[in-house]
Design a protein around this motif. Structure first.
Motif, PDB file in Angstrom:
ATOM      1  N   ALA A 249       0.814  -1.211   0.000  1.00  0.00           N
ATOM      2  CA  ALA A 249       0.000   0.000   0.000  1.00  0.00           C
ATOM      3  C   ALA A 249       0.854   1.271   0.000  1.00  0.00           C
ATOM      4  N   GLU A 250       2.080   1.157   0.534  1.00  0.00           N
ATOM      5  CA  GLU A 250       2.993   2.309   0.637  1.00  0.00           C
ATOM      6  C   GLU A 250       4.182   2.113  -0.302  1.00  0.00           C
ATOM      7  N   ALA A 251       3.905   1.586  -1.507  1.00  0.00           N
ATOM      8  CA  ALA A 251       4.986   1.170  -2.406  1.00  0.00           C
ATOM      9  C   ALA A 251       5.976   2.288  -2.707  1.00  0.00           C
ATOM     10  N   SER A 252       5.533   3.547  -2.667  1.00  0.00           N
ATOM     11  CA  SER A 252       6.457   4.647  -2.959  1.00  0.00           C
ATOM     12  C   SER A 252       7.475   4.847  -1.839  1.00  0.00           C
ATOM     13  N   LYS A 253       7.148   4.357  -0.619  1.00  0.00           N
ATOM     14  CA  LYS A 253       8.051   4.516   0.529  1.00  0.00           C
ATOM     15  C   LYS A 253       8.669   3.201   0.973  1.00  0.00           C
ATOM     16  N   CYS A 254       8.150   2.089   0.448  1.00  0.00           N
ATOM     17  CA  CYS A 254       8.639   0.764   0.850  1.00  0.00           C
ATOM     18  C   CYS A 254       9.367   0.130  -0.327  1.00  0.00           C
ATOM     19  N   SER A 255      10.666  -0.095  -0.178  1.00  0.00           N
ATOM     20  CA  SER A 255      11.478  -0.540  -1.322  1.00  0.00           C
ATOM     21  C   SER A 255      11.130  -1.948  -1.791  1.00  0.00           C
ATOM     22  N   PHE A 256      10.380  -2.706  -1.002  1.00  0.00           N
ATOM     23  CA  PHE A 256       9.975  -4.053  -1.392  1.00  0.00           C
ATOM     24  C   PHE A 256       8.557  -4.039  -1.975  1.00  0.00           C
ATOM     25  N   GLY A 257       7.971  -2.839  -2.118  1.00  0.00           N
ATOM     26  CA  GLY A 257       6.561  -2.729  -2.456  1.00  0.00           C
ATOM     27  C   GLY A 257       6.228  -2.889  -3.928  1.00  0.00           C
ATOM     28  N   GLU A 258       7.233  -2.784  -4.795  1.00  0.00           N
ATOM     29  CA  GLU A 258       6.970  -2.888  -6.236  1.00  0.00           C
ATOM     30  C   GLU A 258       6.613  -4.331  -6.589  1.00  0.00           C
ATOM     31  N   GLY A 259       5.588  -4.513  -7.437  1.00  0.00           N
ATOM     32  CA  GLY A 259       5.148  -5.864  -7.778  1.00  0.00           C
ATOM     33  C   GLY A 259       4.252  -6.407  -6.677  1.00  0.00           C
ATOM     34  N   ASP A 260       4.404  -7.691  -6.378  1.00  0.00           N
ATOM     35  CA  ASP A 260       3.574  -8.346  -5.364  1.00  0.00           C
ATOM     36  C   ASP A 260       4.477  -8.759  -4.198  1.00  0.00           C
ATOM     37  N   PRO A 261       4.542  -7.975  -3.115  1.00  0.00           N
ATOM     38  CA  PRO A 261       5.463  -8.290  -2.008  1.00  0.00           C
ATOM     39  C   PRO A 261       5.252  -9.696  -1.434  1.00  0.00           C
ATOM     40  N   ARG A 262       3.999 -10.145  -1.362  1.00  0.00           N
ATOM     41  CA  ARG A 262       3.740 -11.474  -0.804  1.00  0.00           C
ATOM     42  C   ARG A 262       4.382 -12.559  -1.681  1.00  0.00           C
ATOM     43  N   ALA A 263       4.160 -12.471  -2.982  1.00  0.00           N
ATOM     44  CA  ALA A 263       4.717 -13.473  -3.901  1.00  0.00           C
ATOM     45  C   ALA A 263       6.244 -13.417  -3.883  1.00  0.00           C
ATOM     46  N   LYS A 264       6.797 -12.204  -3.814  1.00  0.00           N
ATOM     47  CA  LYS A 264       8.265 -12.062  -3.781  1.00  0.00           C
ATOM     48  C   LYS A 264       8.836 -12.674  -2.496  1.00  0.00           C
ATOM     49  N   PHE A 265       8.173 -12.411  -1.382  1.00  0.00           N
ATOM     50  CA  PHE A 265       8.658 -12.963  -0.116  1.00  0.00           C
ATOM     51  C   PHE A 265       8.626 -14.491  -0.147  1.00  0.00           C
ATOM     52  N   ASP A 266       7.519 -15.051  -0.616  1.00  0.00           N
ATOM     53  CA  ASP A 266       7.397 -16.510  -0.666  1.00  0.00           C
ATOM     54  C   ASP A 266       8.464 -17.116  -1.581  1.00  0.00           C
ATOM     55  N   GLU A 267       8.798 -16.417  -2.660  1.00  0.00           N
ATOM     56  CA  GLU A 267       9.835 -16.914  -3.570  1.00  0.00           C
ATOM     57  C   GLU A 267      11.195 -16.941  -2.868  1.00  0.00           C
ATOM     58  N   ILE A 268      11.497 -15.877  -2.086  1.00  0.00           N
ATOM     59  CA  ILE A 268      12.759 -15.837  -1.337  1.00  0.00           C
ATOM     60  C   ILE A 268      12.819 -16.999  -0.342  1.00  0.00           C
ATOM     61  N   ARG A 269      11.734 -17.201   0.389  1.00  0.00           N
ATOM     62  CA  ARG A 269      11.716 -18.265   1.402  1.00  0.00           C
ATOM     63  C   ARG A 269      11.883 -19.643   0.756  1.00  0.00           C
ATOM     64  N   THR A 270      11.190 -19.858  -0.370  1.00  0.00           N
ATOM     65  CA  THR A 270      11.298 -21.148  -1.069  1.00  0.00           C
ATOM     66  C   THR A 270      12.726 -21.380  -1.562  1.00  0.00           C
ATOM     67  N   ALA A 271      13.346 -20.322  -2.110  1.00  0.00           N
ATOM     68  CA  ALA A 271      14.733 -20.462  -2.581  1.00  0.00           C
ATOM     69  C   ALA A 271      15.673 -20.795  -1.426  1.00  0.00           C
ATOM     70  N   LEU A 272      15.512 -20.114  -0.302  1.00  0.00           N
ATOM     71  CA  LEU A 272      16.388 -20.346   0.853  1.00  0.00           C
ATOM     72  C   LEU A 272      16.199 -21.750   1.436  1.00  0.00           C
ATOM     73  N   ARG A 273      15.010 -22.301   1.259  1.00  0.00           N
ATOM     74  CA  ARG A 273      14.765 -23.652   1.779  1.00  0.00           C
ATOM     75  C   ARG A 273      15.607 -24.674   1.002  1.00  0.00           C
ATOM     76  N   GLN A 274      15.966 -24.323  -0.239  1.00  0.00           N
ATOM     77  CA  GLN A 274      16.791 -25.221  -1.057  1.00  0.00           C
ATOM     78  C   GLN A 274      18.288 -24.994  -0.823  1.00  0.00           C
TER      79      GLN A 274
END
Length: 494
Positions: A249-274
């Motif tokens: 909601a605050e994408a202009s002030k949150c550097s992780f806000g561009e795109g879909d933060p939830r999907a990006k976070f889940d991708e990071i977690r899945t990669a780290l699990r490997q």
């Protein structure tokens, strides 16, 4: 019950007062106070409780002492009077002596020690993974917990058997009498809310004003430790989801806000699990580090911008773009620690020792079945993908290997008989003690009033003028806020 002798106050050592302006140091005094290691059998000897007092600045208007507990369990509360100016308004500091103490087993008090030195501790604790995924990681972590339990059984002595919250409540009652107060005034944060709820039920006639901030569910915690921790994992997931939605909601002030933060976070977690993610400077960032770092940052909204920046750097490393170099990580590159401690302040800065498990493995019923832990972790991970596994490999794993303790635990009733209501504060997005726990605390205590706070982070006093004003009015005048009141924090993230 042991009779309370008066506390003998003396000078504090210089190190304890380093953060206090010189012109205010005259207000501070310190003491060591003996309490029975076993309240049912005082012949077993005593342990010392270290205390610090900040004297009321208007002694003629003094109401009494205000005891503080920062949480944990394992949190050192001795020097909380030093930071009292950041947590309480002038009216509270004028009318109360502010008293901090390290509960039995912790830091400056008589410590409960499972190891003779730091090297021995590191040999065992250093083998634990926060989020063990592979069979080898799981086996090594559970083996370390078994060795930890053995070390505590061999080295911690009688104190290890008497670390329940009920024991600490009895100590607190002696401290109250020792400072000359007929009734207790108390502010407890996080685990300190269990201490306050226990005290007001064990000693209702000696309870004046009890403030509980960031509430546990005392009935569930002392009846079913496994289910409590399962729901606790869900609380961290709710807070993470709130952070990611606010970031979008605050994408202009949150550097992780561009795109879909939830999907990006889940991708990071899945990669780290490997496998770990290798950053441009060659450092390898692990699933343990990121899980611990995210959970720690969720305690403190002031870290949200940096957390967003770190997550964006990890995502950029997974999806390199020409000419863009990921920023250096700050909150997610710290060495992995268990980050069990819950309480005021940043989790990784808090003093944590063996008393964490000593208290929780006494208070929380958890089966002595280490073989079941991996299946529990897998089930919880399916429900709470980021934090389920790490929750299972904390108390459920550790307590399954913990040596026997005293059965002297207060498991209810919780509906207290004190004359005054208990005042509760609960944040909507509290990670460690989810908001629903505060709602349950209000119901279980019966005579209680919950002030809700539309805030992120763990605990609120000192960060919301609205909450601070309500707490001061209650402590001084015993006035309780209206039902259903909602406060705002002084600052929202981003």
């Amino acid at each position: 019950m042991a009779q309370a002798s008066p506390v003998v106050w003396g000078a504090c050592d210089e190190a304890a007062l380093q953060e206090v302006p010189v012109i205010e140091r005259y207000l501070f005094s310190c003491a060591r106070y003996p309490v029975p290691v076993d309240h049912a059998d005082p012949a077993k000897g005593t342990v010392d409780v270290a205390m610090m007092r900040r004297a009321a600045t208007e002694p003629a208007e003094r109401i009494g002492s205000l005891f503080l507990n920062p949480g944990g369990p394992g949190g050192a509360g001795f020097d909380m009077p030093v930071g009292a100016v950041e947590r309480f308004g002038p009216a509270v500091l004028e009318r109360f002596d502010i008293v901090g103490f390290d509960p039995r087993g912790i830091d400056r008090s008589t410590r409960m020690r499972c190891f003779a030195n730091a090297e021995q501790a590191e040999k065992v604790l250093g083998r634990m993974s926060s989020v063990p995924v592979t069979d080898e990681q799981i086996s090594t972590t559970m083996g370390a917990y078994a060795d930890y339990g053995d070390a505590c059984a061999k080295n911690a002595g009688e104190l290890q058997r008497h670390m329940s919250t009920a024991d600490v409540a009895r100590d607190l009652d002696l401290l109250r009498a020792g400072v000359g107060d007929e009734q207790l005034n108390f502010v407890g944060f996080s685990y300190g809310t269990l201490l306050g709820a226990t005290y007001v039920n064990m000693f209702p006639e000696r309870s004046r004003a009890i403030v509980l901030d960031g509430n546990v569910d005392p009935a569930l915690r002392t009846a079913d430790g496994v289910q409590y921790d399962r729901e606790r994992a869900g609380g961290f997931e709710l807070a993470l989801d709130g952070f990611l939605q606010r970031c979008a909601a605050e994408a202009s002030k949150c550097s992780f806000g561009e795109g879909d933060p939830r999907a990006k976070f889940d991708e990071i977690r899945t990669a780290l699990r490997q496998a770990p993610i290798t950053m441009p400077d060659g450092s390898k960032i692990t699933l343990d580090q990121v899980t611990d770092g995210v959970s720690s940052a969720l305690y403190d909204p002031e870290q949200f911008r940096q957390l967003a920046s770190d997550l964006q750097a990890l995502h950029l490393q997974l999806h390199p773009k020409a000419g863009l170099v990921p920023d250096l990580l700050r909150v997610l590159r710290l060495p992995s620690g268990k980050h069990r401690f819950d309480g005021v302040g940043e989790a990784e800065e808090a003093y944590v020792d063996d008393s964490y498990f000593a208290v929780n493995c006494t208070d929380k019923p958890i089966p002595k079945k280490p073989g079941l832990v991996p299946a529990v972790a897998a089930q919880w991970e399916a429900e709470s993908p980021t934090f389920g596994r790490t929750q299972a490999f904390s108390d459920v794993a550790g307590c399954s290997e913990w040596p026997p303790t005293s059965p002297d635990v207060h498991r209810g009733p919780w509906a207290h008989q004190a004359a005054n209501p208990v005042l509760l504060f609960g944040n909507f997005y509290d990670p460690a003690t989810q908001y629903e726990f505060s709602q349950r605390m209000e119901k279980e205590l019966g005579n209680a009033r919950l002030v809700s706070v539309d805030s992120f982070g763990h605990c609120i006093l000192g960060d919301s003028s609205c909450a601070d004003t309500r707490a001061a009015d209650y402590l001084i005048n015993l006035r309780v806020p209206q039902p259903g009141e909602v406060c705002q924090p002084d600052q929202q993230p981003f």
